[in-house]
Motif scaffolding. Sequence first.
Motif, PDB file in Angstrom:
ATOM      1  N   GLY A 122       0.817  -1.201   0.000  1.00 61.61           N
ATOM      2  CA  GLY A 122       0.000   0.000   0.000  1.00 61.61           C
ATOM      3  C   GLY A 122       0.847   1.246   0.000  1.00 61.61           C
ATOM      4  O   GLY A 122       1.819   1.358  -0.731  1.00 61.61           O
ATOM      5  N   GLN A 123       0.469   2.191   0.830  1.00 63.04           N
ATOM      6  CA  GLN A 123       1.208   3.448   0.904  1.00 63.04           C
ATOM      7  C   GLN A 123       2.072   3.559   2.151  1.00 63.04           C
ATOM      8  O   GLN A 123       2.738   4.575   2.352  1.00 63.04           O
ATOM      9  CB  GLN A 123       0.205   4.622   0.875  1.00 63.04           C
ATOM     10  CG  GLN A 123      -0.700   4.604  -0.344  1.00 63.04           C
ATOM     11  CD  GLN A 123       0.086   4.452  -1.629  1.00 63.04           C
ATOM     12  OE1 GLN A 123       1.034   5.180  -1.869  1.00 63.04           O
ATOM     13  NE2 GLN A 123      -0.296   3.493  -2.447  1.00 63.04           N
ATOM     14  N   ARG A 124       2.065   2.546   3.010  1.00 67.49           N
ATOM     15  CA  ARG A 124       2.824   2.636   4.256  1.00 67.49           C
ATOM     16  C   ARG A 124       4.302   2.401   4.005  1.00 67.49           C
ATOM     17  O   ARG A 124       4.701   1.442   3.353  1.00 67.49           O
ATOM     18  CB  ARG A 124       2.314   1.631   5.287  1.00 67.49           C
ATOM     19  CG  ARG A 124       0.984   2.014   5.904  1.00 67.49           C
ATOM     20  CD  ARG A 124       0.824   1.342   7.254  1.00 67.49           C
ATOM     21  NE  ARG A 124       1.757   1.865   8.241  1.00 67.49           N
ATOM     22  CZ  ARG A 124       1.911   1.352   9.448  1.00 67.49           C
ATOM     23  NH1 ARG A 124       1.213   0.295   9.814  1.00 67.49           N
ATOM     24  NH2 ARG A 124       2.772   1.875  10.298  1.00 67.49           N
ATOM     25  N   LYS A 125       5.094   3.294   4.547  1.00 69.66           N
ATOM     26  CA  LYS A 125       6.539   3.177   4.444  1.00 69.66           C
ATOM     27  C   LYS A 125       7.109   2.741   5.786  1.00 69.66           C
ATOM     28  O   LYS A 125       6.455   2.858   6.823  1.00 69.66           O
ATOM     29  CB  LYS A 125       7.150   4.521   4.016  1.00 69.66           C
ATOM     30  CG  LYS A 125       6.648   5.003   2.657  1.00 69.66           C
ATOM     31  CD  LYS A 125       7.218   6.362   2.306  1.00 69.66           C
ATOM     32  CE  LYS A 125       6.693   6.842   0.964  1.00 69.66           C
ATOM     33  NZ  LYS A 125       7.201   8.188   0.630  1.00 69.66           N
ATOM     34  N   GLY A 126       8.342   2.256   5.765  1.00 72.40           N
ATOM     35  CA  GLY A 126       8.934   1.819   7.017  1.00 72.40           C
ATOM     36  C   GLY A 126      10.406   1.511   6.871  1.00 72.40           C
ATOM     37  O   GLY A 126      10.889   1.258   5.767  1.00 72.40           O
ATOM     38  N   PHE A 127      11.078   1.556   7.992  1.00 67.70           N
ATOM     39  CA  PHE A 127      12.463   1.119   8.081  1.00 67.70           C
ATOM     40  C   PHE A 127      12.531  -0.045   9.070  1.00 67.70           C
ATOM     41  O   PHE A 127      11.551  -0.360   9.757  1.00 67.70           O
ATOM     42  CB  PHE A 127      13.371   2.265   8.539  1.00 67.70           C
ATOM     43  CG  PHE A 127      13.519   3.359   7.520  1.00 67.70           C
ATOM     44  CD1 PHE A 127      14.349   3.200   6.419  1.00 67.70           C
ATOM     45  CD2 PHE A 127      12.822   4.555   7.648  1.00 67.70           C
ATOM     46  CE1 PHE A 127      14.495   4.204   5.476  1.00 67.70           C
ATOM     47  CE2 PHE A 127      12.954   5.563   6.716  1.00 67.70           C
ATOM     48  CZ  PHE A 127      13.794   5.388   5.621  1.00 67.70           C
ATOM     49  N   ASP A 128      13.686  -0.677   9.149  1.00 64.91           N
ATOM     50  CA  ASP A 128      13.910  -1.842  10.003  1.00 64.91           C
ATOM     51  C   ASP A 128      13.279  -1.658  11.381  1.00 64.91           C
ATOM     52  O   ASP A 128      12.484  -2.487  11.849  1.00 64.91           O
ATOM     53  CB  ASP A 128      15.426  -2.059  10.108  1.00 64.91           C
ATOM     54  CG  ASP A 128      15.829  -3.264  10.938  1.00 64.91           C
ATOM     55  OD1 ASP A 128      15.342  -3.402  12.068  1.00 64.91           O
ATOM     56  OD2 ASP A 128      16.664  -4.055  10.462  1.00 64.91           O
ATOM     57  N   GLU A 129      13.610  -0.576  12.052  1.00 64.19           N
ATOM     58  CA  GLU A 129      13.183  -0.392  13.441  1.00 64.19           C
ATOM     59  C   GLU A 129      11.666  -0.251  13.563  1.00 64.19           C
ATOM     60  O   GLU A 129      11.077  -0.654  14.578  1.00 64.19           O
ATOM     61  CB  GLU A 129      13.880   0.829  14.037  1.00 64.19           C
ATOM     62  CG  GLU A 129      15.391   0.697  14.142  1.00 64.19           C
ATOM     63  CD  GLU A 129      16.112   1.024  12.837  1.00 64.19           C
ATOM     64  OE1 GLU A 129      17.349   0.981  12.826  1.00 64.19           O
ATOM     65  OE2 GLU A 129      15.435   1.331  11.826  1.00 64.19           O
ATOM     66  N   VAL A 130      11.012   0.341  12.560  1.00 64.06           N
ATOM     67  CA  VAL A 130       9.550   0.460  12.589  1.00 64.06           C
ATOM     68  C   VAL A 130       8.912  -0.923  12.556  1.00 64.06           C
ATOM     69  O   VAL A 130       7.914  -1.188  13.244  1.00 64.06           O
ATOM     70  CB  VAL A 130       9.058   1.330  11.415  1.00 64.06           C
ATOM     71  CG1 VAL A 130       7.541   1.254  11.279  1.00 64.06           C
ATOM     72  CG2 VAL A 130       9.495   2.770  11.612  1.00 64.06           C
ATOM     73  N   LEU A 131       9.486  -1.817  11.765  1.00 63.63           N
ATOM     74  CA  LEU A 131       8.948  -3.177  11.724  1.00 63.63           C
ATOM     75  C   LEU A 131       9.309  -3.960  12.969  1.00 63.63           C
ATOM     76  O   LEU A 131       8.571  -4.869  13.381  1.00 63.63           O
ATOM     77  CB  LEU A 131       9.433  -3.883  10.463  1.00 63.63           C
ATOM     78  CG  LEU A 131       8.590  -3.655   9.206  1.00 63.63           C
ATOM     79  CD1 LEU A 131       7.146  -4.134   9.424  1.00 63.63           C
ATOM     80  CD2 LEU A 131       8.578  -2.210   8.765  1.00 63.63           C
TER      81      LEU A 131
END
Length: 752
Positions: free
Chosen positions: A533-542
Amino acid sequence: MADARSDTPLAGLRVLQFGTDLAPQMVGLALADLGADVIRCGQAEADPLSAALDRGKRIADLTGNADTLRELASGADVVIGIDTVPGDLTDAFPQTAVRLALPAFPAGDPRFSGKATDEGAVLAAAGVLAERGPSNRLRGLGPALMPMPIASAYAAAFGTLAVVAGLFGRQRTGRGDALEVSLFGALLEGFSYNHVKIEGLPSRYVDPRAVFDPEDIPLPEAEIQARIDPTYRAFLSADDEWFYIAIPPHRGLIERLLRLCGLWESLLADGLPTDEPYRSTHEWKDPAEGSVFSYPRLAPHWRSRLRNDIAAVIRSQPASYWEQQFAAHGLCGNRVQSSADWLVSREAGTAGLAIRLNDPLSGPMVCAGPFLWAGAERATPPREIVGDGRPRWREKAWQLPDPGPNEPFLSGMRILDFCNVIAGSTVAGCLTRFGAEVVKIDPVRQAFDASITVILSLQSARGKASMLLDLSTETGQAILARLAAQADLVTFNGTETQLDALGLDIDRLSGLNPAIVLAQVSAFGGPKRPRGGQRKGFDEVLQAATGVMHRLKREKTPPEEYAHYGTIDAATGVWGAVAAVAGLLQAKMTGKGGQVGTSLAAGAAAVQMPFLWASERSGAAPDPVGTMPPRSAIAGRIEGDDYVSPDGKREPLARYPDLRARLALGATDDAHATGFIRHADHPAGTAVELVTQCAVKCGETPLVAVGNPSKYGADTRDVLTRLGMSESEIDDAFSSGAVAESWPYHDRFLPD
């Protein structure tokens, strides 16, 4: 070759799996998800974790049934766990089979002789049990058992990559091979971003948590908190939930965050420094003040101001509000929740990252979905238990060409790498050792700080050419069309919307080249659309979203990331490389490419697989904070400075600097031996030490020793020339700004 009508890359492939340790189980699971017929030799265990690991496989107890076992062995295309195969069976496997061993330590290496072989011993030997992250080092905390089987998870990812790469090579040369992926080698390469050493590293890149006097340890908690990046940390929300934000030093993201918080204008008015990161710090308005776009080079009083101001804003609304706002504004953040919460979340279920099974032994349950996806989506079957112990192979085995010259598995494959940071860049970075030709393509202007673009590329950019291309221009799109027409694979990390905006969507690419494969790494994507979708993230967010951070949280302190780099990022990149090669395999068999992928969320599931299940009969997986994974091989204990394995063997709990000394390769040029290699002539202008590409070892097939990375844009003209453009066309492209050989102000490889 396999049936050209197949909609999964490995349909018709015959896999024989031995061993029930986590690494071979996960390799077999990934191959089954790609459509292979996987027969696991052994008993079916009546517990939910076994059901999750065995889904899609056939389980056959062949004890005492030597004739059937030899018959199966003679028809196998792939053998997993060759190091656990009964000795009288080894001559039954065809030489054309791809045979994978997954030992704890590299076989035959005297540096590892006599070590225990449980996962805890591997983690101890690699320094992981002692290296608990920069904040915990300042707290003076000693070694601790790692509550995730991360060595097995990395071995599974690299092991699956070795298999699919071996299969691709086999379809070209007609040759099989004996492959080895040790848990130690895979873990070392997986955590390689923590091991980068640059002599004379400019102070602007040094984390404040890495600067301390050992005699001052432990530091007061308030001082530790003051050293943590104010835009990359957890804050309490109005409902007393922790909300983790991950905003790296990026011009657009930093401004967007501070505008969302209503802080940007007031901070600018008060003199917030915004100097250009690619200029030398000696040219900044006030080097002592630093730049908000170049953390950690930002004065302590600005770090304190940002932390306090952002904390007050986040505290004003509940975590659910901030999740919605961050997603709407293209920012990275998530509440800190448990693995059990993630597994039953709507987000995981909608994406296909959590799936429901009705296992014949464990009953109805939910567990983690695939680690990667390629080909048509298909229903995930539960395991099948073969009652009579006499299974037969399904479908027709792959047809092989006549044996040809032995060469690297991916020789001649051309890759266009549009990725940045770690996970995406690792995809193509994993494939250079197999002979793939990679052109890394970046925009003509860069918003990330050099700590991201340059330092984090030192490991993954080896062997890649570099060009700068503006895809927002008509000329840039025309060049992309010519590049894609000659390429086999495109790699990209980001959302579907970003793909569309850049002209990299699979529909357009397929129109330019029907056989091209697009490998996408997203943040929250899964096998079901929308892919992230439109959600972004980096390692720590996951880590926050999927339970890693919750499991490791200490009382009375905000939750933090595990390890500085690599917990999820690098693992996801390796699974992305598996997806990419699986896509190439299918394109080779059918003449038609397509879109494949993985996500940080899928990578997060892989590194904590034992926690991601819930059964109607057994309840949720045990997951109290700080415990060991159920049924884990980590069953040892820590005594003083040693890890003591279940069989009583001791392993010193060396930190990473000690590990570097123990594994130093000296003057060797072996880029694939297990250890560190020194690049004295690095384009950074100083010596650079990196982990070797040591995860995969081949019995006969050569691996490529890749060279140093180029300075960003240095190969632009050469790439265009090899593309067939005339000198006048190239000059016009440069003059129009569609291509460039350097970013603005980027005079040195690593700005000081």
